[in-house]
Design an enzyme around this catalytic site. Structure first.
Site, PDB file in Angstrom:
ATOM      1  N   ASN A  10       1.649   0.087   1.743  1.00 21.35           N
ATOM      2  CA  ASN A  10       1.986  -0.169   0.143  1.00 21.35           C
ATOM      3  C   ASN A  10       1.607   0.520  -0.737  1.00 21.35           C
ATOM      4  O   ASN A  10       0.090   0.046  -0.953  1.00 21.35           O
ATOM      5  CB  ASN A  10       2.069  -2.018   0.194  1.00 21.35           C
ATOM      6  CG  ASN A  10       2.082  -2.928  -0.809  1.00 21.35           C
ATOM      7  OD1 ASN A  10       2.741  -2.115  -1.952  1.00 21.35           O
ATOM      8  ND2 ASN A  10       1.399  -4.116  -1.142  1.00 21.35           N
ATOM      9  N   LYS A  12       1.454  -0.861  -4.586  1.00 26.27           N
ATOM     10  CA  LYS A  12       1.478  -1.439  -5.241  1.00 26.27           C
ATOM     11  C   LYS A  12       2.149  -0.333  -6.532  1.00 26.27           C
ATOM     12  O   LYS A  12       3.015   0.052  -6.640  1.00 26.27           O
ATOM     13  CB  LYS A  12       0.178  -2.212  -5.667  1.00 26.27           C
ATOM     14  CG  LYS A  12      -0.122  -2.464  -4.104  1.00 26.27           C
ATOM     15  CD  LYS A  12      -1.467  -3.569  -4.127  1.00 26.27           C
ATOM     16  CE  LYS A  12      -1.926  -3.507  -1.991  1.00 26.27           C
ATOM     17  NZ  LYS A  12      -3.125  -5.066  -2.767  1.00 26.27           N
ATOM     18  N   HIS A  98       4.760 -10.356  -1.148  1.00 24.31           N
ATOM     19  CA  HIS A  98       3.547 -11.039  -0.552  1.00 24.31           C
ATOM     20  C   HIS A  98       2.792 -11.267  -1.545  1.00 24.31           C
ATOM     21  O   HIS A  98       3.067 -11.503  -3.083  1.00 24.31           O
ATOM     22  CB  HIS A  98       3.020  -9.097  -1.539  1.00 24.31           C
ATOM     23  CG  HIS A  98       2.019  -8.439  -1.719  1.00 24.31           C
ATOM     24  ND1 HIS A  98       0.509  -8.468  -2.232  1.00 24.31           N
ATOM     25  CD2 HIS A  98       1.430  -7.667  -0.377  1.00 24.31           C
ATOM     26  CE1 HIS A  98      -0.242  -8.019  -1.950  1.00 24.31           C
ATOM     27  NE2 HIS A  98       0.133  -6.974  -0.847  1.00 24.31           N
ATOM     28  N   GLU A 100       0.046 -10.905  -4.171  1.00 26.71           N
ATOM     29  CA  GLU A 100       0.307 -10.727  -5.476  1.00 26.71           C
ATOM     30  C   GLU A 100       1.513 -11.347  -6.382  1.00 26.71           C
ATOM     31  O   GLU A 100       1.394 -11.800  -7.051  1.00 26.71           O
ATOM     32  CB  GLU A 100       0.016  -9.491  -5.865  1.00 26.71           C
ATOM     33  CG  GLU A 100      -1.767  -8.920  -5.220  1.00 26.71           C
ATOM     34  CD  GLU A 100      -1.775  -7.322  -4.438  1.00 26.71           C
ATOM     35  OE1 GLU A 100      -0.837  -6.856  -4.385  1.00 26.71           O
ATOM     36  OE2 GLU A 100      -2.571  -6.776  -3.787  1.00 26.71           O
ATOM     37  N   GLU A 170      -0.777 -11.055   6.101  1.00 24.16           N
ATOM     38  CA  GLU A 170      -2.090 -10.680   5.240  1.00 24.16           C
ATOM     39  C   GLU A 170      -3.024 -11.857   4.463  1.00 24.16           C
ATOM     40  O   GLU A 170      -2.756 -12.663   3.835  1.00 24.16           O
ATOM     41  CB  GLU A 170      -1.460 -10.101   3.774  1.00 24.16           C
ATOM     42  CG  GLU A 170      -0.649  -8.980   4.753  1.00 24.16           C
ATOM     43  CD  GLU A 170      -0.525  -7.761   3.323  1.00 24.16           C
ATOM     44  OE1 GLU A 170      -0.535  -7.306   3.315  1.00 24.16           O
ATOM     45  OE2 GLU A 170       0.267  -8.245   2.528  1.00 24.16           O
ATOM     46  N   GLY A 176      -7.238  -6.399  -0.028  1.00 20.96           N
ATOM     47  CA  GLY A 176      -7.851  -5.294  -1.104  1.00 20.96           C
ATOM     48  C   GLY A 176     -10.284  -5.884  -1.959  1.00 20.96           C
ATOM     49  O   GLY A 176     -10.451  -5.139  -2.089  1.00 20.96           O
ATOM     50  N   SER A 216      -7.526  -4.977   4.784  1.00 21.38           N
ATOM     51  CA  SER A 216      -8.248  -4.483   4.130  1.00 21.38           C
ATOM     52  C   SER A 216      -8.742  -2.991   4.995  1.00 21.38           C
ATOM     53  O   SER A 216      -9.758  -3.008   5.800  1.00 21.38           O
ATOM     54  CB  SER A 216      -9.956  -4.265   3.822  1.00 21.38           C
ATOM     55  OG  SER A 216      -9.279  -5.484   2.450  1.00 21.38           O
TER      56      SER A 216
HETATM   57  C1  PEP Z   1      -1.983  -4.794   0.333  1.00 28.60           C
HETATM   58  O1  PEP Z   1      -1.868  -5.034  -0.295  1.00 28.60           O
HETATM   59  O2  PEP Z   1      -1.093  -5.334   1.371  1.00 28.60           O
HETATM   60  C2  PEP Z   1      -2.944  -4.329   1.201  1.00 28.60           C
HETATM   61  C3  PEP Z   1      -3.412  -5.371   2.942  1.00 28.60           C
HETATM   62  O3  PEP Z   1      -4.312  -4.246   0.654  1.00 28.60           O
HETATM   63  P1  PEP Z   1      -5.241  -3.665   1.186  1.00 28.60           P
HETATM   64  O4  PEP Z   1      -5.007  -3.124   2.408  1.00 28.60           O
HETATM   65  O5  PEP Z   1      -6.027  -3.013   0.356  1.00 28.60           O
HETATM   66  O6  PEP Z   1      -6.862  -4.588   1.348  1.00 28.60           O
END
Ligand code: PEP
Length: 252
Positions: A10, A12, A98, A100, A170, A176, A216
């Site tokens: 992803n 973003k 997601h 966000e 998630e 992040g 992460s």
């Molecule tokens: C995401 O935004 O779906 C995600 C898992 O981000 P990150 O791997 O940077 O934590």
């Protein structure tokens, strides 16, 4: 049980068209056939990259997807993109709900459910995201929060379309932040999600639906996470923007 692993990147709101193209080329030229035998690799760049990337991805075996969509087919929804529009590119998958989008764009369990229904009915893969905040986990609400998110999606996706449904767990506190859920925490929640799928669709279908972990994931922790019985791969944010990291996660 024949669940093929998925590693999904992803991107973003990162990369302009030129930088995105360079990254995409690097991934496509370094993914091996053996990687794709074991694992589906999906890339979710910004919308404006999609049409250009179709030619780059062609014949590579990778799947191209979008980061969001609207649930209506067309109409007066300025700034939105519908599932038939994505299909005409053609893209094959869409990330939905997601955290966000829930946090900054008022995405609700209800709209995520409507989108999941529209995406799967149109024959595209829906990666429906769920996950609790740190406050919710501390208050011991995480199982209920995730159940409410997942149940809204699976209430709307027909049993006949579940081959197009993927769930991504998630935890918001892991996205992040560099803080990953432990393999035990992730497995525990994935098993909980699979039990919800079983209540709705029965064991046979529940055992075929892929559940990804996101938050992460890095080359250093991917193997342990992906080794858990109910973790079928990962949704990768930051590490998907560096080709070598993303490729090492695929190999894990
Ligand atoms: C995401 O935004 O779906 C995600 C898992 O981000 P990150 O791997 O940077 O934590």
């Amino acid at each position: 049980m024949t669940r093929k692993r998925i590693v999904a990147g992803n991107w973003k709101m990162n990369t302009d068209l030129q930088d995105g193209y360079t990254l995409m080329k690097e991934i496509v030229s370094n993914v091996h056939v053996e990687d794709l035998d074991k694992c589906e690799v999906m890339i979710f760049p910004p919308y404006i990259h999609l049409k250009t990337f179709i030619n780059t991805i062609n014949g590579s075996g990778l799947v191209l997807g979008a980061q969001n969509c609207h649930y209506e087919e067309s109409g007066a929804y300025t700034g939105e993109v519908s599932v038939p529009m994505l299909k005409s590119v053609p893209v094959e998958a869409v990330i939905l709900g997601h955290s966000e989008r829930r946090q900054y764009f008022n995405e609700t369990n209800e709209t995520v459910g409507l989108k999941a229904e529209a995406v799967t009915r149109n024959g595209l893969i829906a990666i429906a995201c769920c996950g609790e905040t740190l406050e919710q986990r501390k208050a011991d609400q995480h199982f209920d929060v995730v159940a409410a998110q997942v149940n809204e999606v699976i209430a709307k996706v027909e049993a006949g379309n579940t081959d197009k449904l993927v769930i991504a767990y998630e935890p918001v506190w892991a996205i992040g932040t560099g803080v990953t859920a432990s393999a035990e925490q992730a497995q525990e929640m994935h098993a909980h999600i699979r039990s919800l799928l079983e209540v709705r669709y029965g064991a046979a279908i529940a055992n075929e639906i892929r559940i990804l972990y996101g938050g992460s994931v890095k080359p250093a922790n991917a193997e342990e996470l992906f080794g858990q019985p109910d973790i079928d791969g990962g949704l990768i944010g930051g590490a998907s923007l560096k080709a070598s990291d993303f490729l090492n996660i695929i190999r894990a």
